[in-house]
Design a protein around this motif. Structure first.
Motif, PDB file in Angstrom:
ATOM      1  N   SER A  65     118.132 103.029  50.061  1.00 14.46           N
ATOM      2  CA  SER A  65     116.845 103.125  49.365  1.00 14.46           C
ATOM      3  C   SER A  65     115.915 102.076  49.974  1.00 14.46           C
ATOM      4  O   SER A  65     116.280 100.906  50.100  1.00 14.46           O
ATOM      5  CB  SER A  65     117.024 102.841  47.872  1.00 14.46           C
ATOM      6  N   TYR A  66     114.692 102.511  50.361  1.00 10.06           N
ATOM      7  CA  TYR A  66     113.773 101.599  51.043  1.00 10.06           C
ATOM      8  C   TYR A  66     112.602 101.233  50.132  1.00 10.06           C
ATOM      9  O   TYR A  66     112.182 102.023  49.282  1.00 10.06           O
ATOM     10  CB  TYR A  66     113.237 102.247  52.327  1.00 10.06           C
ATOM     11  N   THR A  67     112.110 100.004  50.366  1.00 11.39           N
ATOM     12  CA  THR A  67     110.981  99.471  49.581  1.00 11.39           C
ATOM     13  C   THR A  67     109.971  98.827  50.526  1.00 11.39           C
ATOM     14  O   THR A  67     110.362  98.178  51.502  1.00 11.39           O
ATOM     15  CB  THR A  67     111.466  98.429  48.557  1.00 11.39           C
ATOM     16  N   LEU A  68     108.703  99.035  50.197  1.00  7.63           N
ATOM     17  CA  LEU A  68     107.612  98.436  50.956  1.00  7.63           C
ATOM     18  C   LEU A  68     107.104  97.176  50.260  1.00  7.63           C
ATOM     19  O   LEU A  68     106.899  97.176  49.038  1.00  7.63           O
ATOM     20  CB  LEU A  68     106.432  99.418  51.068  1.00  7.63           C
ATOM     21  N   ARG A  69     106.914  96.105  51.020  1.00  6.61           N
ATOM     22  CA  ARG A  69     106.217  94.912  50.531  1.00  6.61           C
ATOM     23  C   ARG A  69     104.915  94.817  51.318  1.00  6.61           C
ATOM     24  O   ARG A  69     104.927  94.614  52.534  1.00  6.61           O
ATOM     25  CB  ARG A  69     107.056  93.662  50.734  1.00  6.61           C
ATOM     26  N   LEU A  70     103.778  94.948  50.600  1.00  9.52           N
ATOM     27  CA  LEU A  70     102.480  95.045  51.280  1.00  9.52           C
ATOM     28  C   LEU A  70     101.630  93.788  51.126  1.00  9.52           C
ATOM     29  O   LEU A  70     100.466  93.776  51.520  1.00  9.52           O
ATOM     30  CB  LEU A  70     101.705  96.259  50.753  1.00  9.52           C
ATOM     31  N   GLY A  71     102.183  92.726  50.545  1.00 14.48           N
ATOM     32  CA  GLY A  71     101.437  91.479  50.440  1.00 14.48           C
ATOM     33  C   GLY A  71     100.319  91.548  49.413  1.00 14.48           C
ATOM     34  O   GLY A  71     100.285  92.423  48.542  1.00 14.48           O
ATOM     35  N   VAL A  72      99.370  90.611  49.522  1.00 16.59           N
ATOM     36  CA  VAL A  72      98.246  90.503  48.587  1.00 16.59           C
ATOM     37  C   VAL A  72      97.085  91.322  49.125  1.00 16.59           C
ATOM     38  O   VAL A  72      96.578  91.068  50.211  1.00 16.59           O
ATOM     39  CB  VAL A  72      97.819  89.032  48.415  1.00 16.59           C
ATOM     40  N   ILE A  73      96.650  92.326  48.335  1.00 17.92           N
ATOM     41  CA  ILE A  73      95.601  93.259  48.769  1.00 17.92           C
ATOM     42  C   ILE A  73      94.370  93.050  47.906  1.00 17.92           C
ATOM     43  O   ILE A  73      94.454  92.966  46.685  1.00 17.92           O
ATOM     44  CB  ILE A  73      96.095  94.727  48.664  1.00 17.92           C
ATOM     45  N   ASN A  74      93.222  92.992  48.560  1.00 19.60           N
ATOM     46  CA  ASN A  74      91.943  92.889  47.854  1.00 19.60           C
ATOM     47  C   ASN A  74      91.245  94.260  47.859  1.00 19.60           C
ATOM     48  O   ASN A  74      90.828  94.737  48.902  1.00 19.60           O
ATOM     49  CB  ASN A  74      91.061  91.859  48.551  1.00 19.60           C
ATOM     50  N   ASP A  75      91.134  94.937  46.750  1.00 18.89           N
ATOM     51  CA  ASP A  75      91.525  94.512  45.420  1.00 18.89           C
ATOM     52  C   ASP A  75      92.480  95.552  44.812  1.00 18.89           C
ATOM     53  O   ASP A  75      93.496  95.229  44.256  1.00 18.89           O
ATOM     54  CB  ASP A  75      90.271  94.348  44.563  1.00 18.89           C
ATOM     55  N   ARG A  76      92.151  96.833  44.970  1.00 19.04           N
ATOM     56  CA  ARG A  76      93.015  97.906  44.463  1.00 19.04           C
ATOM     57  C   ARG A  76      93.419  98.815  45.624  1.00 19.04           C
ATOM     58  O   ARG A  76      92.728  98.858  46.637  1.00 19.04           O
ATOM     59  CB  ARG A  76      92.305  98.671  43.355  1.00 19.04           C
TER      60      ARG A  76
ATOM     61  N   VAL B 152      94.798  93.562  53.517  1.00 17.95           N
ATOM     62  CA  VAL B 152      95.974  92.802  53.109  1.00 17.95           C
ATOM     63  C   VAL B 152      95.714  91.356  53.545  1.00 17.95           C
ATOM     64  O   VAL B 152      95.883  91.005  54.707  1.00 17.95           O
ATOM     65  CB  VAL B 152      97.251  93.353  53.780  1.00 17.95           C
ATOM     66  N   GLU B 153      95.291  90.512  52.596  1.00 19.99           N
ATOM     67  CA  GLU B 153      94.745  89.206  52.956  1.00 19.99           C
ATOM     68  C   GLU B 153      95.827  88.154  53.189  1.00 19.99           C
ATOM     69  O   GLU B 153      95.715  87.334  54.097  1.00 19.99           O
ATOM     70  CB  GLU B 153      93.807  88.705  51.865  1.00 19.99           C
ATOM     71  N   GLN B 154      96.867  88.128  52.356  1.00 19.04           N
ATOM     72  CA  GLN B 154      97.839  87.049  52.398  1.00 19.04           C
ATOM     73  C   GLN B 154      99.258  87.614  52.330  1.00 19.04           C
ATOM     74  O   GLN B 154      99.459  88.828  52.282  1.00 19.04           O
ATOM     75  CB  GLN B 154      97.598  86.073  51.230  1.00 19.04           C
ATOM     76  N   ASP B 155     100.216  86.694  52.317  1.00 19.90           N
ATOM     77  CA  ASP B 155     101.635  87.026  52.237  1.00 19.90           C
ATOM     78  C   ASP B 155     102.067  87.746  53.515  1.00 19.90           C
ATOM     79  O   ASP B 155     101.646  87.358  54.605  1.00 19.90           O
ATOM     80  CB  ASP B 155     101.903  87.853  50.972  1.00 19.90           C
ATOM     81  N   LYS B 156     102.853  88.799  53.393  1.00 17.35           N
ATOM     82  CA  LYS B 156     103.384  89.486  54.564  1.00 17.35           C
ATOM     83  C   LYS B 156     103.586  90.955  54.236  1.00 17.35           C
ATOM     84  O   LYS B 156     103.644  91.357  53.074  1.00 17.35           O
ATOM     85  CB  LYS B 156     104.709  88.858  54.993  1.00 17.35           C
TER      86      LYS B 156
ATOM     87  N   PRO C  20      87.503  93.147  38.693  1.00 22.47           N
ATOM     88  CA  PRO C  20      88.654  93.069  39.603  1.00 22.47           C
ATOM     89  C   PRO C  20      89.932  93.443  38.877  1.00 22.47           C
ATOM     90  O   PRO C  20      90.056  93.241  37.661  1.00 22.47           O
ATOM     91  CB  PRO C  20      88.650  91.595  40.035  1.00 22.47           C
ATOM     92  N   GLU C  21      90.884  93.964  39.619  1.00 24.66           N
ATOM     93  CA  GLU C  21      92.117  94.448  39.021  1.00 24.66           C
ATOM     94  C   GLU C  21      93.320  93.577  39.369  1.00 24.66           C
ATOM     95  O   GLU C  21      94.089  93.221  38.492  1.00 24.66           O
ATOM     96  CB  GLU C  21      92.376  95.895  39.469  1.00 24.66           C
ATOM     97  N   ALA C  22      93.501  93.257  40.642  1.00 19.79           N
ATOM     98  CA  ALA C  22      94.697  92.484  41.012  1.00 19.79           C
ATOM     99  C   ALA C  22      94.594  92.016  42.455  1.00 19.79           C
ATOM    100  O   ALA C  22      95.491  92.270  43.254  1.00 19.79           O
ATOM    101  CB  ALA C  22      95.949  93.322  40.810  1.00 19.79           C
ATOM    102  N   TYR C  23      93.522  91.273  42.786  1.00 21.52           N
ATOM    103  CA  TYR C  23      93.347  90.937  44.196  1.00 21.52           C
ATOM    104  C   TYR C  23      94.249  89.796  44.672  1.00 21.52           C
ATOM    105  O   TYR C  23      94.190  89.395  45.827  1.00 21.52           O
ATOM    106  CB  TYR C  23      91.886  90.609  44.513  1.00 21.52           C
TER     107      TYR C  23
END
Length: 839
Positions: free
Chosen positions: A109-120, A179-183, A141-144
């Motif tokens: 089972s695979y999962t995507l990690r897309l980091g911190v996205i501005n905004d939705r 995708v501003e931050q994280d990885k 804003p929702e979750a940037y």
């Protein structure tokens, strides 16, 4: 290297419509995860970027066949996409695409990690939506700052084939998107989730440690309330814990609306730097400066704005454009405290300086990350550990030192008392010797200053009184004296335009012997220039140039001390006949005019810095003022304002009203003795105090013109308006022999200038310029007349007079510089060009 650079440029700025083979990331069978991040030097790792203004059906229809129909660009992820494609600036929706090759027959089972996205975002794999975050059409804003983790449903992955990952992103801010931050990475679900939760819980463990540390300091404050540094550090620790928790991804588990969390986060962030400053201020027992009080008030106003409004975009703009720049002042104050105590040998400052430096570097990195200028994890929460370690070392050293001192005191108490008594007696004897030597130095310095601070005015119709009271009083061998940086000097000189009284009121920087040294230097140089005033060269100088020469000599001497000796000063000349004052004010308190029972400042703004400041020529300006009969001009040092009201042992209330002196002068009716009495009645004078009181009485008043003469003057003006200058000059000559001729000097000069009688124009304009020196147009016309008469050196002199008064008189400045070039006087040209350096 060249090949790789060309490839990067092509992929970054060209459309990909002609591509048929797409760069892809391949997953390996036995690898837990594969990074999807772009590597700056490897263009094949870049993502595909395109306009995202399309509905869900259009997005789901994109496949390998029609992919090239869209206008794709290459972009680096994570990071702000606008840096690679400026056209997406301004809240524009974008599409990010990535080709991924999955291994064959994988049961994982695979999962995507897309980091911190501005905004939705809406995320699709092979046209199937596998996840989304935020209400797409929300105005808020929702979750940037939320890390996106999406598990790929069964049946979506094309095993052994290339899969198309598309992210549709709608930003909240107009200057950043993507995708501003994280990885970004894809991998096995168990591995992705475990790594995610381990990271977040590790951060919580650090916060628990900081919370415990802050609680400990709060407990110390409760036990010893006078040690307020413990309270400020506890509040700082709690604020830092709360702020970092609001940056933690686990906050989303509580279901609190995003806008409310951001509002609280900004309010907590606002308090961090001020709390740290107050902790260090109270730890090292520093004074609560006025500038700190002002900026604390500003921070409180910002806090109220956060409390009242509920607009994240407004919060972000306020934080980045206004609040964070004000922190520079706090940082400067923090390092001032640390370096001050470091210089005094306090080892605590060393440990705290190391920890503070790490925290400030981490804060700077976090600010750059928040503004989208840097892709880097937030490290402030970790960096704070270094500061806690430095405090732990300080506490440990304090406890060990205290225990050692107590043990030593218990063992050797009686012996130490005797030693301390002997040491105290020896210190007292040394102190007496040093005090006697110091008073001797004070006495000698005061003897040197006394002959310099004289009132040698020789002009009867100019009345000048002086008063000096130095703050430092001393006794030396039964003689009382005083010493300080204030000095008043008055003398007389003769220049080409008549007799003048010259005066100076100075206030040298520093207390006691340092200030007296500055006053001594000022007095010596002033008298040296004054003693040369009887030379033939000096007598040919106009007052403006003489005053400039005096200033240049004083400035050159003071600037040679490299900033260790400065002095504010008012230097001036008063004409015997006209009562006109030519003066400069080098950061001295504003001069005061007492006229008709009302006192007012004759200056309203600072134009020059103290003597000794480098590049002071750029702000040099000679001012003029015309005294009328009965006027009193009062020039004084800043001791006139430094009055302590109702002073007690624990309360020191210093006057901050600069207009108080005006009211005191009005009560004293412009009399110097009465003014001193009024000042002393207000409270204690806390600084050196000096005054010059200048009064003027005209030698002789001119009579008013008769009606016939007035009519003739009007005729002259009418003829001049009609351009009939020759006829106007003939009519003018019929009245130039009147006793009140001085009132006609300016008119005569202008008429003769218009009629091109240059010699006569020069004669009358020269007389008028000294009779009415405040009229700058007369000096300018005289410079033009000299020039047209072919007298270049005289024209330069006139233009120089006006330039020293008003370098912003564009016509005169242009003429002055042209004449200097024409005469080949490049040295003077280069010198005066420095006067325009502040423009």
């Amino acid at each position: 290297m060249t090949k790789r650079t060309l490839l990067l440029l092509v992929f970054s700025f060209s459309s990909l419509a002609a591509e048929t083979i797409w760069d892809k990331t391949s997953l390996l069978q036995n690898v837990n995860s594969i990074s999807l991040d772009s590597i700056e030097t490897e263009a094949e790792t870049y993502w595909y970027l395109s306009d995202g203004e399309m509905d869900e059906t259009e997005i789901q229809s994109i496949n390998e066949t029609n992919f090239a129909k869209h206008n794709w660009y290459r972009a680096r992820v994570p990071g702000n996409l606008i840096r690679d494609a400026k056209e997406f600036e301004g809240k524009k929706t974008v599409l990010l695409a990535k080709w991924i090759h999955f291994p064959e027959q994988s049961n994982e089972s695979y999962t995507l990690r897309l980091g911190v996205i501005n905004d939705r975002d809406r995320t699709y794999l092979n046209g199937k939506k596998i996840g989304e975050t935020g209400n797409w059409d929300s105005a808020d804003p929702e979750a940037y700052d939320k890390i996106r983790i999406y598990t790929i449903p069964d049946g979506v992955i094309k095993q052994g084939k290339t899969n198309l990952l598309i992210i549709q992103i709608k930003p909240y801010f107009d200057y950043t998107v993507g995708v501003e931050q994280d990885k970004t990475e894809i991998g096995k679900s168990a591995y992705i989730y475990s790594k995610y939760y381990i990271d977040e819980f590790l951060k919580l463990i650090f916060l628990t440690v900081y919370l415990s540390f802050g609680s400990y300091f709060l407990f110390l404050f409760v036990r010893r309330r006078r040690e307020t540094e413990n309270l400020f550090f506890a509040l700082f620790s709690f604020a830092l814990v709360f702020y970092n928790f609001l940056r933690n991804q686990l906050k989303y588990e509580f279901g609190i609306p995003f806008v409310y969390m951001k509002e609280v986060e900004y309010m907590v962030l606002l308090s961090l730097i001020p709390m740290m400053f107050h902790f260090l201020r109270t730890l090292f027992k520093e004074k609560y400066l006025l500038v700190a009080k002002i900026f604390d008030s500003i921070q409180f106003i910002f806090f109220l704005l956060f409390l009242i409004f509920r607009n994240v975009e407004f919060f972000n703009s306020l934080m980045s454009k206004f609040i964070q720049p004000t922190w520079i002042v706090y940082v400067i104050l923090i390092f001032y405290i640390l370096f001050k105590n470091l210089k005094s040998g306090d080892r605590r400052a060393i440990y705290i300086l190391i920890g503070m430096s790490i925290i400030l570097i981490a804060s700077f990195v976090d600010i750059l990350s928040t503004r989208g200028l840097l892709v880097f994890p937030r490290i402030l929460g970790y960096a704070f550990l270094a500061f806690n370690v430095s405090l732990a070392i300080i506490l440990a050293n304090s406890f060990v030192k205290l225990n050692e001192e107590v043990e030593d005191l218990n063992k050797n108490l009686e012996k130490k008392v005797e030693q301390r008594t002997d040491a105290l007696n020896e210190s007292l004897n040394q102190l007496k010797e040093l005090k006697e030597k110091q008073d001797g130095d004070y006495f000698l310095t005061s003897l040197l200053i006394q002959p310099l601070a004289k009132n040698e005015n020789k002009i009867p119709n100019i009345q000048i009184e002086s008063y000096t009271d130095q703050k430092k009083k001393f006794q030396f061998r039964g003689k009382e004296g005083e010493i300080g940086g204030d000095i008043c000097i008055v003398g007389s000189i003769t220049l080409n335009s008549g007799n003048y009284t010259v005066f100076a009121n100075g206030d040298a920087m520093g207390k006691s012997i340092q200030g007296a040294g500055g006053a001594l230097v000022l007095g010596v140089v002033f008298h040296a220039v004054l003693s040369r005033s009887n030379s033939s060269y000096t007598k040919q100088r106009p007052p403006e140039l003489w005053l400039k020469d005096l200033y240049v000599e004083l400035q050159s001497v003071f600037v040679s001390f490299d900033g260790s000796m400065l002095s504010s000063v008012v230097l001036g000349l008063i004409s015997e006949t006209s009562g006109c004052i030519y003066y400069i004010n080098a950061e001295h308190p504003w001069s005061i005019l007492y006229r008709d029972g009302i006192a007012s400042f004759i200056e309203t703004e600072l134009t020059m810095r103290k003597l000794g400041f480098p590049k002071n020529d750029e702000s040099f300006q000679i001012k003029t003022f015309h005294l009328e009969e009965g006027d009193v001009l009062i020039v004084g040092s800043d001791g006139r304002d430094d009055i302590a009201f109702n002073q007690t042992e624990n309360n020191r209330n210093i006057n901050e009203d600069e207009t108080l002196i005006l009211r005191l002068i009005e009560r004293a009716k412009g009399k110097l003795d009465a003014l001193i009495h009024e000042i002393r009645n207000q409270g204690e004078i806390t600084d050196d105090l000096s005054f010059l009181r200048i009064g003027f009485k005209p030698i002789q008043k001119e009579n008013e013109f008769e009606e016939e003469t007035k009519s003739t003057i009007e005729t002259i003006k009418e003829l001049s308006k009609k351009g009939m200058y020759e006829k106007a000059s003939h009519v003018l000559e019929t009245i130039l022999n009147l006793e009140s001729k001085s009132k006609l000097l300016g008119l005569a000069g202008k008429v003769y200038y218009k009629s091109k009688h240059w010699e006569k124009a020069i004669e009358y304009l020269n007389l008028a310029s000294y009779q009415f020196p405040e009229k700058e147009d007369l000096i300018y016309l005289m410079a033009l007349s000299f020039w047209k008469a072919g007298k270049i050196s005289e024209s330069i002199l006139s233009a120089e007079r006006l330039f020293l008064r008003n370098k912003y008189h564009d016509k005169n400045t242009k003429l002055f510089f042209q004449l200097l070039k024409k005469s080949g006087n490049l040295e003077k040209l280069n010198y005066y060009e420095r006067f325009l350096g502040s423009n």
